[in-house]
Design a protein around this motif. Structure first.
Motif, PDB file in Angstrom:
ATOM      1  N   ARG A  30       0.931  -0.978  -0.132  1.00 34.77           N
ATOM      2  CA  ARG A  30      -0.086  -0.018   0.088  1.00 34.77           C
ATOM      3  C   ARG A  30       0.895   1.153  -0.037  1.00 34.77           C
ATOM      4  N   LEU A 367      -8.165   6.284  -4.319  1.00 32.27           N
ATOM      5  CA  LEU A 367      -7.708   5.828  -3.020  1.00 32.27           C
ATOM      6  C   LEU A 367      -9.026   5.727  -2.217  1.00 32.27           C
ATOM      7  N   ASP A 368      -8.914   4.847  -1.011  1.00 33.38           N
ATOM      8  CA  ASP A 368     -10.179   4.557  -0.137  1.00 33.38           C
ATOM      9  C   ASP A 368      -9.456   4.543   1.115  1.00 33.38           C
ATOM     10  N   TRP A 372      -7.239  -1.722   3.606  1.00 30.66           N
ATOM     11  CA  TRP A 372      -7.246  -2.535   2.486  1.00 30.66           C
ATOM     12  C   TRP A 372      -7.081  -4.023   2.531  1.00 30.66           C
ATOM     13  N   ARG A 373      -7.121  -4.833   1.707  1.00 32.18           N
ATOM     14  CA  ARG A 373      -7.071  -6.185   1.865  1.00 32.18           C
ATOM     15  C   ARG A 373      -6.444  -7.096   0.527  1.00 32.18           C
ATOM     16  N   GLU A 393      -2.759  -6.078  -2.807  1.00 29.13           N
ATOM     17  CA  GLU A 393      -3.297  -5.099  -1.701  1.00 29.13           C
ATOM     18  C   GLU A 393      -3.952  -3.818  -2.363  1.00 29.13           C
ATOM     19  N   LEU A 394      -5.169  -3.950  -1.977  1.00 27.87           N
ATOM     20  CA  LEU A 394      -6.205  -3.221  -2.830  1.00 27.87           C
ATOM     21  C   LEU A 394      -7.239  -2.605  -1.680  1.00 27.87           C
ATOM     22  N   PRO A 395      -7.740  -1.560  -1.938  1.00 33.89           N
ATOM     23  CA  PRO A 395      -9.070  -1.152  -1.110  1.00 33.89           C
ATOM     24  C   PRO A 395     -10.251  -1.816  -1.653  1.00 33.89           C
TER      25      PRO A 395
END
Length: 458
Positions: A30, A367-368, A372-373, A393-395
């Protein structure tokens, strides 16, 4: 009857390949994503939105549709300058010849030519493309094996600064194509002996004249005896996806040893030493902690054994264009399978070839702040092997959200196929100029009509 049973693969070899695949299919952390602006890729976030060289990703997708392949001319120039400046500190003459096989997109080729980069071709098709975009003899390095009559004729007429041969049959065919009083400068492609299993070109392959088996001597002697060819250089291409300084050093050292031996035995002096290409994309190269300045210094140290100056020829492909293109795409579906989350993107294997050596790191277009997961990213095709990223690894993402994929400029458009899904619209962005549409819906319709005889709507 010939036994066609595949040779057994050892467990160790399978495990090594699986480990390499897993490693390369892991996305950016991230903090790397949010700090992408510091990587000189022309990408960055403003107010939570991704921008590409002054163009908001959402605006590009809204205007041109999804998916999009966006080339950045400034990154192409930056990659070329980084190579030229690093090697130029150690060699008085450095010839960069872009390996055209990596990408044929016209504005990219013209950007490189305008930057003073030559073009390396491997076929009559590529030579015609190079000339169509303005390349002339001093810009060209003609390579290839099993050279066609048309390719040899066009090569001889174009008078490249260097033509590479690696087989006696190619020497004979090239001689027949050369007419007039001027000799054609050639380099012999050699495969130096090596125990490095990671090399692209090894003894016994279809490429290169093996030094240890006598093939190199036969090709060199044939060239030296010719009244139409002038032996001007020595060439080797033994690297692929290289970001390992010691592997690079070893390859150059082996080529230098061949050059010293040939000069001693045949009384010649090579003007050009062509160390080929095979460097990793600049983004992945630098992310691995490698420094191109160290590679340039190593090349100078190893070639110093020749005892005279040489013109150094480099044939980079991936280094120049891979990280200069980003795919912008849309999430077409989200699914959960045995505790694993999959994001399905509308850009896939028709452009992004599913090979373990190719890496397309995903970034969110927005972006959020939510946690993230880990998410796997795949394409829409019914092929389980077409995975863009196993662990990104993304929101949290939903259908309709948008993604960017890095490192999409090399061996994508050249390997693209009319299979399963539409090809992306291709753009070139260059500073403050409006984006240039290189391949859009109209040309895609014409492509399908010409290839398959049908009219489709894109």
């Amino acid at each position: 009857m010939t036994d066609t049973t595949p040779a057994p693969t050892t467990v160790g070899a399978r495990d090594e390949r699986a480990d390499r695949l897993r490693e390369r299919l892991v996305g950016l952390a991230r903090e790397e994503i949010t700090g992408i602006a510091g990587m000189d890729l022309g990408l960055g976030y403003r107010d939570g939105s991704l921008w590409l060289r002054g163009h908001r990703a959402d605006d590009l997708l809204d205007r041109y549709g999804s998916p999009l392949l966006v080339f950045d001319a400034e990154r192409v120039r930056s990659n070329a300058r980084a190579l030229r400046e690093a090697f130029g500190r150690h060699f008085s003459d450095v010839r960069l010849c872009y390996a055209m096989k990596a990408c044929y997109v016209g504005p990219v080729l013209r950007t490189l030519l305008e930057e003073g980069v030559g073009l390396e071709t491997m076929s009559d098709l590529e030579l015609q493309l190079a000339q169509a975009h303005g390349a002339r003899g001093p810009d060209l390095c003609s390579n290839g094996i099993g050279r066609s009559t048309e390719y040899n004729r066009r090569t001889a007429a174009a008078s490249p600064f260097l033509t590479v041969v690696d087989a006696e049959s190619d020497v004979a065919a090239l001689e027949r194509a050369v007419s007039g009083p001027d000799r054609l400068p050639v380099a012999v492609r050699v495969t130096p002996p090596s125990r490095d299993s990671g090399l692209f070109d090894r003894s016994g392959s279809k490429l290169g004249a093996d030094h240890s088996g006598g093939s190199f001597d036969r090709v060199l002697q044939r060239c030296l005896a010719s009244d139409r060819l002038d032996v001007a250089g020595l060439h080797a291409h033994q690297l692929t996806h290289c970001a390992d300084l010691e592997q690079f050093r070893s390859a150059v050292r082996a080529l230098a040893a061949v050059a010293v031996d040939a000069e001693r035995r045949y009384g010649i002096r090579f003007t050009y030493v062509d160390i080929g290409g095979g460097l990793e994309s600049r983004f992945l190269f630098e992310r691995a902690g490698a420094r191109i300045e160290d590679f340039a210094a190593a090349a100078a140290e190893e070639l110093a054994v020749l005892g005279h100056e040489v013109s150094l020829v480099l044939e980079p492909g991936r280094w120049l264009v891979a990280d200069a293109a980003t795919v912008l795409c849309t999430v077409s579906g989200v699914k959960h399978n045995s505790g694993r989350e999959w994001v399905i993107a509308d850009a896939g294997a028709s452009l992004l070839i599913p090979l373990p050596e190719l890496v397309y790191h995903p970034l969110p277009v927005r972006l959020d702040e939510r946690p993230w997961r880990s998410t796997a990213v795949g394409d829409q095709t019914c092929d389980a092997q077409n995975v863009l990223c196993q662990d990104a690894e993304l929101p949290p993402l939903e259908t309709g959200d948008r993604l960017a994929l890095l490192n999409c400029g090399a061996y994508t458009t050249v390997f693209s196929s009319a299979w399963g899904h539409r090809l992306p619209t291709t753009l070139l962005v260059d500073g403050d100029r409006p984006p240039e549409e290189v391949f859009g819906p109209e040309r895609q319709s014409a492509f399908w009509r010409a290839l398959h005889g049908v009219d489709l709507t894109f």
